[in-house]
Design a protein around this motif. Structure first.
Motif, PDB file in Angstrom:
ATOM      1  N   GLU A 175      42.331  44.345  21.621  1.00 29.34           N
ATOM      2  CA  GLU A 175      42.652  42.957  21.301  1.00 29.34           C
ATOM      3  C   GLU A 175      43.971  42.501  21.911  1.00 29.34           C
ATOM      4  N   SER A 176      44.776  43.429  22.424  1.00 24.15           N
ATOM      5  CA  SER A 176      46.021  43.040  23.076  1.00 24.15           C
ATOM      6  C   SER A 176      45.879  42.943  24.589  1.00 24.15           C
ATOM      7  N   ALA A 177      44.667  43.107  25.127  1.00 25.53           N
ATOM      8  CA  ALA A 177      44.439  42.963  26.562  1.00 25.53           C
ATOM      9  C   ALA A 177      44.610  41.504  26.962  1.00 25.53           C
ATOM     10  N   LEU A 178      45.302  41.259  28.050  1.00 27.55           N
ATOM     11  CA  LEU A 178      45.446  39.898  28.545  1.00 27.55           C
ATOM     12  C   LEU A 178      44.156  39.433  29.223  1.00 27.55           C
ATOM     13  N   GLN A 179      43.484  40.352  29.891  1.00 25.65           N
ATOM     14  CA  GLN A 179      42.198  40.068  30.541  1.00 25.65           C
ATOM     15  C   GLN A 179      41.188  41.104  30.056  1.00 25.65           C
ATOM     16  N   PRO A 180      40.528  40.853  28.924  1.00 24.28           N
ATOM     17  CA  PRO A 180      39.607  41.854  28.383  1.00 24.28           C
ATOM     18  C   PRO A 180      38.329  42.024  29.202  1.00 24.28           C
ATOM     19  N   ARG A 181      37.944  40.998  29.929  1.00 26.44           N
ATOM     20  CA  ARG A 181      36.757  41.034  30.788  1.00 26.44           C
ATOM     21  C   ARG A 181      37.044  40.171  32.015  1.00 26.44           C
ATOM     22  N   PRO A 182      36.285  40.333  33.073  1.00 29.28           N
ATOM     23  CA  PRO A 182      36.524  39.506  34.258  1.00 29.28           C
ATOM     24  C   PRO A 182      36.497  38.019  33.930  1.00 29.28           C
ATOM     25  N   TYR A 183      37.500  37.318  34.362  1.00 33.42           N
ATOM     26  CA  TYR A 183      37.611  35.872  34.200  1.00 33.42           C
ATOM     27  C   TYR A 183      37.722  35.442  32.731  1.00 33.42           C
ATOM     28  N   SER A 184      38.037  36.353  31.858  1.00 34.28           N
ATOM     29  CA  SER A 184      38.219  36.054  30.437  1.00 34.28           C
ATOM     30  C   SER A 184      39.653  36.399  30.054  1.00 34.28           C
ATOM     31  N   TYR A 185      40.364  35.445  29.461  1.00 30.21           N
ATOM     32  CA  TYR A 185      41.792  35.613  29.203  1.00 30.21           C
ATOM     33  C   TYR A 185      42.075  35.373  27.724  1.00 30.21           C
ATOM     34  N   ASN A 186      42.820  36.282  27.136  1.00 30.60           N
ATOM     35  CA  ASN A 186      43.073  36.295  25.697  1.00 30.60           C
ATOM     36  C   ASN A 186      44.327  35.486  25.379  1.00 30.60           C
ATOM     37  N   GLU A 187      44.147  34.279  24.903  1.00 30.42           N
ATOM     38  CA  GLU A 187      45.263  33.386  24.638  1.00 30.42           C
ATOM     39  C   GLU A 187      46.247  33.984  23.640  1.00 30.42           C
ATOM     40  N   ALA A 228      34.136  40.604  45.329  1.00 28.05           N
ATOM     41  CA  ALA A 228      34.098  40.163  43.938  1.00 28.05           C
ATOM     42  C   ALA A 228      35.370  40.562  43.196  1.00 28.05           C
ATOM     43  N   ILE A 229      35.890  41.756  43.502  1.00 32.91           N
ATOM     44  CA  ILE A 229      37.119  42.206  42.863  1.00 32.91           C
ATOM     45  C   ILE A 229      38.298  41.362  43.331  1.00 32.91           C
ATOM     46  N   LYS A 230      38.356  41.099  44.612  1.00 32.03           N
ATOM     47  CA  LYS A 230      39.461  40.290  45.126  1.00 32.03           C
ATOM     48  C   LYS A 230      39.431  38.882  44.531  1.00 32.03           C
ATOM     49  N   SER A 231      38.258  38.327  44.362  1.00 36.61           N
ATOM     50  CA  SER A 231      38.150  36.990  43.767  1.00 36.61           C
ATOM     51  C   SER A 231      38.630  36.996  42.321  1.00 36.61           C
ATOM     52  N   CYS A 232      38.292  38.049  41.586  1.00 42.11           N
ATOM     53  CA  CYS A 232      38.705  38.154  40.187  1.00 42.11           C
ATOM     54  C   CYS A 232      40.220  38.294  40.079  1.00 42.11           C
ATOM     55  N   PHE A 233      40.811  39.114  40.959  1.00 36.84           N
ATOM     56  CA  PHE A 233      42.263  39.267  40.929  1.00 36.84           C
ATOM     57  C   PHE A 233      42.952  37.961  41.303  1.00 36.84           C
ATOM     58  N   LYS A 234      42.426  37.248  42.273  1.00 31.43           N
ATOM     59  CA  LYS A 234      43.009  35.960  42.636  1.00 31.43           C
ATOM     60  C   LYS A 234      42.958  34.987  41.462  1.00 31.43           C
ATOM     61  N   ALA A 235      41.855  35.025  40.717  1.00 32.22           N
ATOM     62  CA  ALA A 235      41.741  34.141  39.558  1.00 32.22           C
ATOM     63  C   ALA A 235      42.754  34.512  38.488  1.00 32.22           C
ATOM     64  N   TYR A 236      42.988  35.822  38.298  1.00 26.42           N
ATOM     65  CA  TYR A 236      43.989  36.229  37.316  1.00 26.42           C
ATOM     66  C   TYR A 236      45.382  35.777  37.761  1.00 26.42           C
ATOM     67  N   ALA A 237      45.686  35.913  39.043  1.00 31.07           N
ATOM     68  CA  ALA A 237      46.972  35.454  39.558  1.00 31.07           C
ATOM     69  C   ALA A 237      47.144  33.956  39.321  1.00 31.07           C
ATOM     70  N   ARG A 238      46.092  33.205  39.538  1.00 35.00           N
ATOM     71  CA  ARG A 238      46.154  31.770  39.279  1.00 35.00           C
ATOM     72  C   ARG A 238      46.383  31.492  37.794  1.00 35.00           C
ATOM     73  N   TYR A 285      39.239  46.990  37.226  1.00 35.34           N
ATOM     74  CA  TYR A 285      38.488  46.059  38.072  1.00 35.34           C
ATOM     75  C   TYR A 285      37.315  46.758  38.735  1.00 35.34           C
ATOM     76  N   VAL A 286      37.543  47.961  39.244  1.00 36.53           N
ATOM     77  CA  VAL A 286      36.473  48.692  39.916  1.00 36.53           C
ATOM     78  C   VAL A 286      35.342  49.012  38.944  1.00 36.53           C
ATOM     79  N   LYS A 287      35.696  49.407  37.730  1.00 34.07           N
ATOM     80  CA  LYS A 287      34.664  49.699  36.733  1.00 34.07           C
ATOM     81  C   LYS A 287      33.884  48.447  36.366  1.00 34.07           C
ATOM     82  N   TRP A 288      34.564  47.335  36.227  1.00 30.73           N
ATOM     83  CA  TRP A 288      33.888  46.090  35.885  1.00 30.73           C
ATOM     84  C   TRP A 288      32.810  45.739  36.900  1.00 30.73           C
ATOM     85  N   PHE A 289      33.148  45.831  38.171  1.00 30.01           N
ATOM     86  CA  PHE A 289      32.265  45.300  39.206  1.00 30.01           C
ATOM     87  C   PHE A 289      31.360  46.348  39.849  1.00 30.01           C
TER      88      PHE A 289
END
Length: 435
Positions: free
Chosen positions: A118-130, A193-203, A167-171
């Protein structure tokens, strides 16, 4: 561990990583107590905006081979504290108040936590824990109130806090035991797909609006630097081309997202020289430091210094002295940075007291720290950041010394790092005066 080329010795890897694994595992299961709210932040800081008393609050820039602030050279001494993004406001206050009391200027802290918990900032790809972002938000706010600057890496090479492996495990859905030779780990750098996900997290991080400050991260000068990763390497491509290509793409992306902040790679400074017998100078990890630093969107070079963990001691190599080796390593990078026209920051360095590894006691360790910080000061380095400053935890005790590198700022005579903390404080004053 994998053997070094042409040897039966295990490839050096910072031993603190494994030791920190136990700590980060417990963090993943822990809740993050919010000991404050945005409305209560002024009370927590006692209304003191020390940032206004510690210098200008513009953005740090990189120009002409040096860092600059408000038109003047900016040189600093600082530290690392990896746990700020997942701990209570009390613990964040404790570390950052200590850093400010020491006269430090910059703190490097993780801005990633990928995977379950529950303390993960990104628990799943493109999902962010406010809710999980609260600690990082508060740390940025608190640092700004104290006049500190932050360096924020966006992913970990290591599996602590998820890292590239998450990231590798996710994809790619690969088992945990398939990462040993680096081949699968290194697909982080090449899978679209991994690079796109990381770019989205950076954004997401750079554009995030902090409820404590009202500012987007990319608009807050408290954040001095966004880093691509913590200690990236690509063991499966000794040429260095894979990591270099990824760093070029991601640094350009990050600079577009946060044009007023600095961008750094966050690597250790490995030179990537084919056939070199000395591990950190060799091509074993697929890192080409000078080419990474020369990238147009990279503002300064980063260097880590861990001679004990890299086999650079008399116990591993007769005739090698850890302190002298580290001093040479720093000097080489400062000289190469000048030639490249880029500032250089020694952003991690540490030694463990270990007689078999050239450091028999705290006094020997502190002599090495003095030699290394003096080398940065005299050699024109932009800054240095020791590993690691810790302070009190929620029950009032001190954060455990998981990796043998802990530095604490307190005057208790029983504090084994008391002298080291004082020398770092004196060095901070010298770096500030040298601007």
């Amino acid at each position: 561990m994998t053997a070094l080329p042409g040897t039966t010795e295990p490839a050096p890897r910072p031993s603190r990583r494994a030791l920190l694994g136990a700590a980060t595992a417990s963090l993943a299961l822990a809740t993050v107590p919010a000991l404050g709210t945005p409305a209560a932040a002024d009370t927590a800081d006692r209304g003191e905006d020390r940032g206004q008393r510690r210098g200008g609050r513009g953005f740090v820039t990189s120009r002409g081979g040096e860092l600059r602030l408000d038109g003047e050279p900016f040189r600093f001494a600082g530290t690392n504290c990896y746990y700020l993004h997942q701990r209570s406001h009390y613990m964040i206050d404790a570390v950052l108040d200590d850093a400010a009391a020491m006269g430090l200027s910059v703190v490097r802290a993780w801005a990633f936590a990928d995977g379950t918990g529950e303390s993960a900032l990104q628990p799943r790809p493109y999902s962010y824990n406010e809710a999980a972002f609260d600690s990082l938000d508060y740390a940025v706010h608190k640092a700004g109130r104290l006049g500190l600057r932050l360096v924020l890496p966006l992913v970990n090479n290591w599996p602590d806090y998820g890292g590239m492996q998450a990231y590798v495990k996710w994809f790619l859905n690969l088992p945990d035991d398939s990462y040993g030779d680096g081949t699968n780990h290194d697909r982080f750098y090449t899978e679209p797909a991994i690079k796109s996900c990381f770019k989205a997290y950076a954004r997401t991080v750079t554009q995030r609006r902090n409820p404590y400050t009202g500012l987007r991260y990319c608009d807050d000068p408290t954040i001095m630097t966004f880093e691509l990763a913590n200690e990236p390497r690509c063991r499966s491509d000794k040429s260095g081309a894979t990591l270099l290509g990824w760093a070029r793409e991601m640094s350009t992306h990050l600079k577009a997202l946060a044009p007023r902040q600095l961008v750094a790679v966050g690597d250790e400074g490995f030179y990537g020289q084919a056939g070199h017998a000395d591990y950190p100078y060799s091509d074993y990890e697929g890192v080409l430091w000078k080419k990474l630093v020369a990238l147009p969107a990279v503002d300064y070079g980063t260097v880590h210094v861990y001679p004990q963990n890299w086999g650079e001691t008399s116990g591993s190599k007769p005739g090698t002295d850890a302190t002298a080796w580290g001093t040479r390593w720093i000097g080489d990078h400062l000289a190469d940075g000048r030639a490249l026209g880029k500032p250089v920051v020694v952003e991690e360095f540490g030694l463990q007291v270990d007689a078999a590894k050239d450091i028999p006691d705290a006094a020997a360790r502190d002599r090495a720290y003095t030699a290394w910080t003096d080398a940065v000061l005299a050699g024109g380095g932009a800054g240095d950041q020791f590993w690691i400053l810790t302070s009190r935890v929620d029950d009032g005790s001190f954060y455990p010394d998981y990796d043998g590198h802990r530095i604490m700022w307190n005057n208790d005579p029983s504090n084994p790092s008391r002298a080291a903390a004082q020398l770092f404080s004196a060095h901070a004053k010298a770096m500030t005066a040298a601007r």
